[in-house]
Design a protein around this motif. Structure first.
Motif, PDB file in Angstrom:
ATOM      1  N   UNK A 190     -14.998 -31.750 -10.479  1.00  0.00           N
ATOM      2  CA  UNK A 190     -15.372 -32.840  -9.580  1.00  0.00           C
ATOM      3  C   UNK A 190     -16.445 -32.401  -8.605  1.00  0.00           C
ATOM      4  N   UNK A 191     -16.388 -31.131  -8.195  1.00  0.00           N
ATOM      5  CA  UNK A 191     -17.413 -30.592  -7.301  1.00  0.00           C
ATOM      6  C   UNK A 191     -17.389 -29.068  -7.406  1.00  0.00           C
ATOM      7  N   UNK A 192     -18.500 -28.465  -7.807  1.00  0.00           N
ATOM      8  CA  UNK A 192     -18.511 -27.012  -7.996  1.00  0.00           C
ATOM      9  C   UNK A 192     -18.365 -26.215  -6.699  1.00  0.00           C
ATOM     10  N   UNK A 193     -18.480 -26.873  -5.546  1.00  0.00           N
ATOM     11  CA  UNK A 193     -18.333 -26.175  -4.269  1.00  0.00           C
ATOM     12  C   UNK A 193     -16.882 -26.032  -3.821  1.00  0.00           C
ATOM     13  N   UNK A 194     -15.951 -26.652  -4.529  1.00  0.00           N
ATOM     14  CA  UNK A 194     -14.533 -26.537  -4.175  1.00  0.00           C
ATOM     15  C   UNK A 194     -14.100 -25.079  -4.293  1.00  0.00           C
ATOM     16  N   UNK A 195     -13.325 -24.644  -3.322  1.00  0.00           N
ATOM     17  CA  UNK A 195     -12.756 -23.299  -3.345  1.00  0.00           C
ATOM     18  C   UNK A 195     -11.247 -23.402  -3.467  1.00  0.00           C
ATOM     19  N   UNK A 244       1.512 -21.662  -1.926  1.00  0.00           N
ATOM     20  CA  UNK A 244       1.067 -22.922  -2.514  1.00  0.00           C
ATOM     21  C   UNK A 244      -0.446 -22.946  -2.751  1.00  0.00           C
ATOM     22  N   UNK A 245      -0.884 -23.226  -4.004  1.00  0.00           N
ATOM     23  CA  UNK A 245      -2.311 -23.335  -4.286  1.00  0.00           C
ATOM     24  C   UNK A 245      -2.923 -24.570  -3.613  1.00  0.00           C
ATOM     25  N   UNK A 246      -4.044 -24.344  -2.950  1.00  0.00           N
ATOM     26  CA  UNK A 246      -4.819 -25.409  -2.311  1.00  0.00           C
ATOM     27  C   UNK A 246      -6.240 -25.348  -2.828  1.00  0.00           C
ATOM     28  N   UNK A 247      -6.856 -26.513  -2.916  1.00  0.00           N
ATOM     29  CA  UNK A 247      -8.257 -26.641  -3.277  1.00  0.00           C
ATOM     30  C   UNK A 247      -8.937 -27.298  -2.089  1.00  0.00           C
ATOM     31  N   UNK A 248      -9.950 -26.629  -1.550  1.00  0.00           N
ATOM     32  CA  UNK A 248     -10.531 -27.037  -0.278  1.00  0.00           C
ATOM     33  C   UNK A 248     -12.053 -27.164  -0.375  1.00  0.00           C
ATOM     34  N   UNK A 249     -12.571 -28.090   0.411  1.00  0.00           N
ATOM     35  CA  UNK A 249     -14.008 -28.250   0.594  1.00  0.00           C
ATOM     36  C   UNK A 249     -14.197 -29.041   1.875  1.00  0.00           C
ATOM     37  N   UNK A 250     -14.549 -28.359   2.926  1.00  0.00           N
ATOM     38  CA  UNK A 250     -14.673 -28.951   4.253  1.00  0.00           C
ATOM     39  C   UNK A 250     -13.373 -29.668   4.639  1.00  0.00           C
ATOM     40  N   UNK A 251     -12.278 -29.071   4.248  1.00  0.00           N
ATOM     41  CA  UNK A 251     -10.942 -29.611   4.498  1.00  0.00           C
ATOM     42  C   UNK A 251     -10.131 -29.557   3.214  1.00  0.00           C
ATOM     43  N   UNK A 259       5.887 -33.819 -20.472  1.00  0.00           N
ATOM     44  CA  UNK A 259       5.566 -34.827 -21.482  1.00  0.00           C
ATOM     45  C   UNK A 259       4.620 -35.907 -20.986  1.00  0.00           C
ATOM     46  N   UNK A 260       4.371 -35.977 -19.681  1.00  0.00           N
ATOM     47  CA  UNK A 260       3.448 -36.968 -19.137  1.00  0.00           C
ATOM     48  C   UNK A 260       2.042 -36.392 -19.090  1.00  0.00           C
ATOM     49  N   UNK A 261       1.067 -37.292 -19.084  1.00  0.00           N
ATOM     50  CA  UNK A 261      -0.331 -36.886 -18.988  1.00  0.00           C
ATOM     51  C   UNK A 261      -0.916 -37.436 -17.692  1.00  0.00           C
ATOM     52  N   UNK A 262      -1.740 -36.652 -17.053  1.00  0.00           N
ATOM     53  CA  UNK A 262      -2.476 -37.075 -15.875  1.00  0.00           C
ATOM     54  C   UNK A 262      -3.660 -37.921 -16.331  1.00  0.00           C
ATOM     55  N   UNK A 263      -3.892 -39.039 -15.674  1.00  0.00           N
ATOM     56  CA  UNK A 263      -5.064 -39.868 -15.963  1.00  0.00           C
ATOM     57  C   UNK A 263      -6.281 -39.129 -15.401  1.00  0.00           C
ATOM     58  N   UNK A 264      -6.954 -38.388 -16.269  1.00  0.00           N
ATOM     59  CA  UNK A 264      -8.044 -37.506 -15.835  1.00  0.00           C
ATOM     60  C   UNK A 264      -9.175 -38.268 -15.159  1.00  0.00           C
ATOM     61  N   UNK A 265      -9.543 -39.376 -15.716  1.00  0.00           N
ATOM     62  CA  UNK A 265     -10.664 -40.148 -15.163  1.00  0.00           C
ATOM     63  C   UNK A 265     -10.336 -40.662 -13.765  1.00  0.00           C
ATOM     64  N   UNK A 266      -9.178 -41.296 -13.613  1.00  0.00           N
ATOM     65  CA  UNK A 266      -8.779 -41.833 -12.306  1.00  0.00           C
ATOM     66  C   UNK A 266      -8.602 -40.696 -11.298  1.00  0.00           C
ATOM     67  N   UNK A 267      -8.027 -39.579 -11.732  1.00  0.00           N
ATOM     68  CA  UNK A 267      -7.834 -38.436 -10.847  1.00  0.00           C
ATOM     69  C   UNK A 267      -9.174 -37.897 -10.355  1.00  0.00           C
ATOM     70  N   UNK A 268     -10.132 -37.766 -11.252  1.00  0.00           N
ATOM     71  CA  UNK A 268     -11.451 -37.248 -10.883  1.00  0.00           C
ATOM     72  C   UNK A 268     -12.134 -38.171  -9.881  1.00  0.00           C
ATOM     73  N   UNK A 269     -12.069 -39.468 -10.096  1.00  0.00           N
ATOM     74  CA  UNK A 269     -12.648 -40.425  -9.146  1.00  0.00           C
ATOM     75  C   UNK A 269     -11.985 -40.266  -7.782  1.00  0.00           C
ATOM     76  N   UNK A 270     -10.681 -40.139  -7.772  1.00  0.00           N
ATOM     77  CA  UNK A 270      -9.920 -39.994  -6.541  1.00  0.00           C
ATOM     78  C   UNK A 270     -10.345 -38.724  -5.788  1.00  0.00           C
ATOM     79  N   UNK A 271     -10.404 -37.608  -6.511  1.00  0.00           N
ATOM     80  CA  UNK A 271     -10.770 -36.331  -5.898  1.00  0.00           C
ATOM     81  C   UNK A 271     -12.196 -36.381  -5.355  1.00  0.00           C
ATOM     82  N   UNK A 272     -13.095 -36.976  -6.085  1.00  0.00           N
ATOM     83  CA  UNK A 272     -14.484 -37.084  -5.605  1.00  0.00           C
ATOM     84  C   UNK A 272     -14.565 -37.889  -4.316  1.00  0.00           C
ATOM     85  N   UNK A 273     -13.719 -38.900  -4.186  1.00  0.00           N
ATOM     86  CA  UNK A 273     -13.730 -39.687  -2.943  1.00  0.00           C
ATOM     87  C   UNK A 273     -13.166 -38.874  -1.776  1.00  0.00           C
ATOM     88  N   UNK A 274     -12.129 -38.097  -2.023  1.00  0.00           N
ATOM     89  CA  UNK A 274     -11.597 -37.216  -0.968  1.00  0.00           C
ATOM     90  C   UNK A 274     -12.690 -36.248  -0.513  1.00  0.00           C
TER      91      UNK A 274
END
Length: 133
Positions: free
Chosen positions: A34-39, A47-54, A100-115
């Motif tokens: 979603x963004x290559x700058x995420x750390x 707990x694993x966290x993914x951060x970018x200016x928050x 057994x469930x799948x994450x909706x990759x497209x919706x998740x990516x849109x959501x993360x990009x907005x965050x």
């Protein structure tokens, strides 16, 4: 996909059951895509966290699911209907993914990009003060 991996996040994921490893690795890859700058880092001791200016996303394994915490302040739209909990939470929401469930990759990516966009605009707290939903 190539990105800087935190070995502590590797260790967290490696200790999980195979089905949870798959979900966590998928989330990890999607957040970085979603963004290559995420750390990535570890907070709250393990707990694993993914951060970018928050904070953007955090992972937490439970007995029967993986919790994906979305640090959106409750202001990101969810047209994909992927949020499963925390709808009234002031700081974020959650997606629970069971075996057994799948994450909706497209919706998740849109959501993360907005965050991430919100973080770059000063963060959800600032945006709420300025009248975001």
């Amino acid at each position: 996909m190539s990105y800087v991996r935190d070995p502590r996040v590797d260790a967290y994921i490696d200790r999980l059951p195979a089905w949870q490893q798959v979900i966590c690795q998928e989330v990890r890859d999607l957040v970085h895509a979603a963004d290559p700058d995420v750390e990535e880092t570890i907070k709250r001791t393990v707990q694993p966290y993914f951060v970018l200016q928050g904070n953007v996303v955090a992972l937490l394994s439970a007995k029967d699911h993986v919790s994906i915490f979305l640090y959106d302040g409750g202001i990101v739209a969810d047209p994909g209907g992927i949020v499963t909990g925390g709808h009234g939470n002031e700081t974020g929401r959650m997606i629970a993914v069971h075996e057994g469930e799948r994450l909706n990759e497209r919706a998740f990516t849109v959501y993360v990009r907005q965050i991430i966009a919100n973080n770059r605009a000063g963060g959800w707290r600032k945006l709420k003060r300025e009248g975001a939903p």
